[in-house]
Design an enzyme around this catalytic site. Structure first.
Site, PDB file in Angstrom:
ATOM      1  CE  LYS A   9      -3.923  -2.089   2.516  1.00 28.54           C
ATOM      2  NZ  LYS A   9      -4.882  -1.854   3.622  1.00 28.54           N
ATOM      3  CE1 TYR A  49      -9.387  -3.252   0.841  1.00 31.71           C
ATOM      4  CE2 TYR A  49      -8.804  -1.099  -0.031  1.00 31.71           C
ATOM      5  CZ  TYR A  49      -8.447  -2.280   0.605  1.00 31.71           C
ATOM      6  OH  TYR A  49      -7.154  -2.478   1.007  1.00 31.71           O
ATOM      7  CG  ASN A 112      -3.645  -2.001   7.063  1.00 28.76           C
ATOM      8  OD1 ASN A 112      -3.505  -1.642   5.902  1.00 28.76           O
ATOM      9  ND2 ASN A 112      -4.708  -2.676   7.477  1.00 28.76           N
ATOM     10  CG  HIS A 115      -5.192  -6.358  -0.054  1.00 29.10           C
ATOM     11  ND1 HIS A 115      -6.407  -6.457   0.595  1.00 29.10           N
ATOM     12  CD2 HIS A 115      -5.217  -7.303  -1.046  1.00 29.10           C
ATOM     13  CE1 HIS A 115      -7.130  -7.410   0.003  1.00 29.10           C
ATOM     14  NE2 HIS A 115      -6.436  -7.938  -0.994  1.00 29.10           N
ATOM     15  CD  GLU A 126      -8.630  -9.755  -3.125  1.00 27.35           C
ATOM     16  OE1 GLU A 126      -7.457 -10.012  -2.745  1.00 27.35           O
ATOM     17  OE2 GLU A 126      -9.527  -9.388  -2.344  1.00 27.35           O
TER      18      GLU A 126
HETATM   19  N1  UDP Z   1      -9.893  -0.266   7.265  1.00 29.08           N
HETATM   20  C1  UDP Z   1      -9.989   0.947   7.941  1.00 29.08           C
HETATM   21  N2  UDP Z   1     -10.739   1.002   9.098  1.00 29.08           N
HETATM   22  C2  UDP Z   1     -11.393  -0.089   9.582  1.00 29.08           C
HETATM   23  C3  UDP Z   1     -11.305  -1.305   8.878  1.00 29.08           C
HETATM   24  C4  UDP Z   1     -10.541  -1.366   7.733  1.00 29.08           C
HETATM   25  O1  UDP Z   1      -9.407   1.938   7.508  1.00 29.08           O
HETATM   26  O2  UDP Z   1     -12.064   0.029  10.624  1.00 29.08           O
HETATM   27  C5  UDP Z   1      -9.067  -0.346   6.050  1.00 29.08           C
HETATM   28  C6  UDP Z   1      -7.696  -0.973   6.313  1.00 29.08           C
HETATM   29  O3  UDP Z   1      -6.735  -0.328   5.496  1.00 29.08           O
HETATM   30  C7  UDP Z   1      -7.926  -2.403   5.869  1.00 29.08           C
HETATM   31  C8  UDP Z   1      -8.861  -2.208   4.683  1.00 29.08           C
HETATM   32  O4  UDP Z   1      -9.723  -1.154   5.070  1.00 29.08           O
HETATM   33  O5  UDP Z   1      -6.712  -3.064   5.530  1.00 29.08           O
HETATM   34  C9  UDP Z   1      -9.665  -3.434   4.311  1.00 29.08           C
HETATM   35  O6  UDP Z   1     -10.402  -3.857   5.431  1.00 29.08           O
HETATM   36  P1  UDP Z   1     -10.561  -5.395   5.789  1.00 29.08           P
HETATM   37  O7  UDP Z   1     -11.611  -5.505   6.855  1.00 29.08           O
HETATM   38  O8  UDP Z   1     -10.777  -6.178   4.525  1.00 29.08           O
HETATM   39  O9  UDP Z   1      -9.148  -5.744   6.478  1.00 29.08           O
HETATM   40  P2  UDP Z   1      -7.878  -6.572   5.960  1.00 29.08           P
HETATM   41  O10 UDP Z   1      -8.396  -7.751   5.158  1.00 29.08           O
HETATM   42  O11 UDP Z   1      -7.027  -5.631   5.129  1.00 29.08           O
HETATM   43  O12 UDP Z   1      -7.164  -7.004   7.215  1.00 29.08           O
HETATM   44 MG    MG Z   2      -9.763  -7.727   3.592  1.00 27.50          MG
END
Ligand code: UDP
Ligand code: MG
Length: 153
Positions: A9, A49, A112, A115, A126
């Site tokens: 990212k 997303y 974070n 992805h 994906e």
């Molecule tokens: N995200 C965020 N706030 C939240 C949850 C998710 O900004 O409360 C962002 C974060 O960058 C995350 C992405 O949205 O990596 C995708 O969310 P997901 O729940 O799919 O988490 P991941 O699979 O990346 O752990």
């Molecule tokens: Mg996810």
């Protein structure tokens, strides 16, 4: 071999963590099957997303993911989807376990670093979202016999 999609990212690009993150995947024994840099736009992020578009943080997530170009990768290996998710750690970097990428390199739930696909089904979707078939390479590195037992591949 199973494949998964990883995105380095803008937080990884901006903080100079590209090499460190890719090194972790390579040292684990995962195969880089595809890799390129691209600028994400709102259309592809709304698709990627889709499960989050109604969430209040979606506008800042969009902005964050478009802040710089990203590096997208296809990683290959046995059970690679679950292996990479485990290496990635919990979504919120502040609670992600030490030893994981987010746990070691991040301080944010949104910024974070990486992805990673969350299931083999989503990984296939994906990979096809970000790569043309000709951009993904199936090959067996010379290190395969030292990485897996014969009955594991
Ligand atoms: N995200 C965020 N706030 C939240 C949850 C998710 O900004 O409360 C962002 C974060 O960058 C995350 C992405 O949205 O990596 C995708 O969310 P997901 O729940 O799919 O988490 P991941 O699979 O990346 O752990
Ligand atoms: Mg996810």
């Amino acid at each position: 071999m199973e494949q998964t999609l990883v995105i380095l990212k803008p937080s990884a690009i901006s903080r100079g963590l590209v090499g460190d993150v890719i090194t972790r995947f390579q040292r684990k024994g995962l195969i880089i099957a595809g890799i390129k840099m691209m600028q994400l736009d709102e259309a592809i992020l709304r698709e990627h997303y889709a499960h989050l578009v109604e969430r209040p943080f979606f506008p800042t997530l969009l902005k964050s993911m478009m802040a710089t170009p990203v590096i997208v990768m296809v990683l290959a290996g046995k059970d690679v989807v679950s292996v990479v998710r485990a290496m990635t750690g919990a979504t919120n970097s502040r609670v992600a376990a030490p030893g994981t990428i987010r746990g070691d390199f991040g301080m944010s739930g949104q910024e974070n670093i990486v992805h990673a696909s969350d299931s083999p089904e989503n990984a296939a979707i994906e990979v096809a979202r970000f790569f043309l078939p000709t951009e993904v390479f199936g090959y067996n590195p010379i290190t395969m016999p030292a990485t897996y037992a014969p009955d594991e591949i």
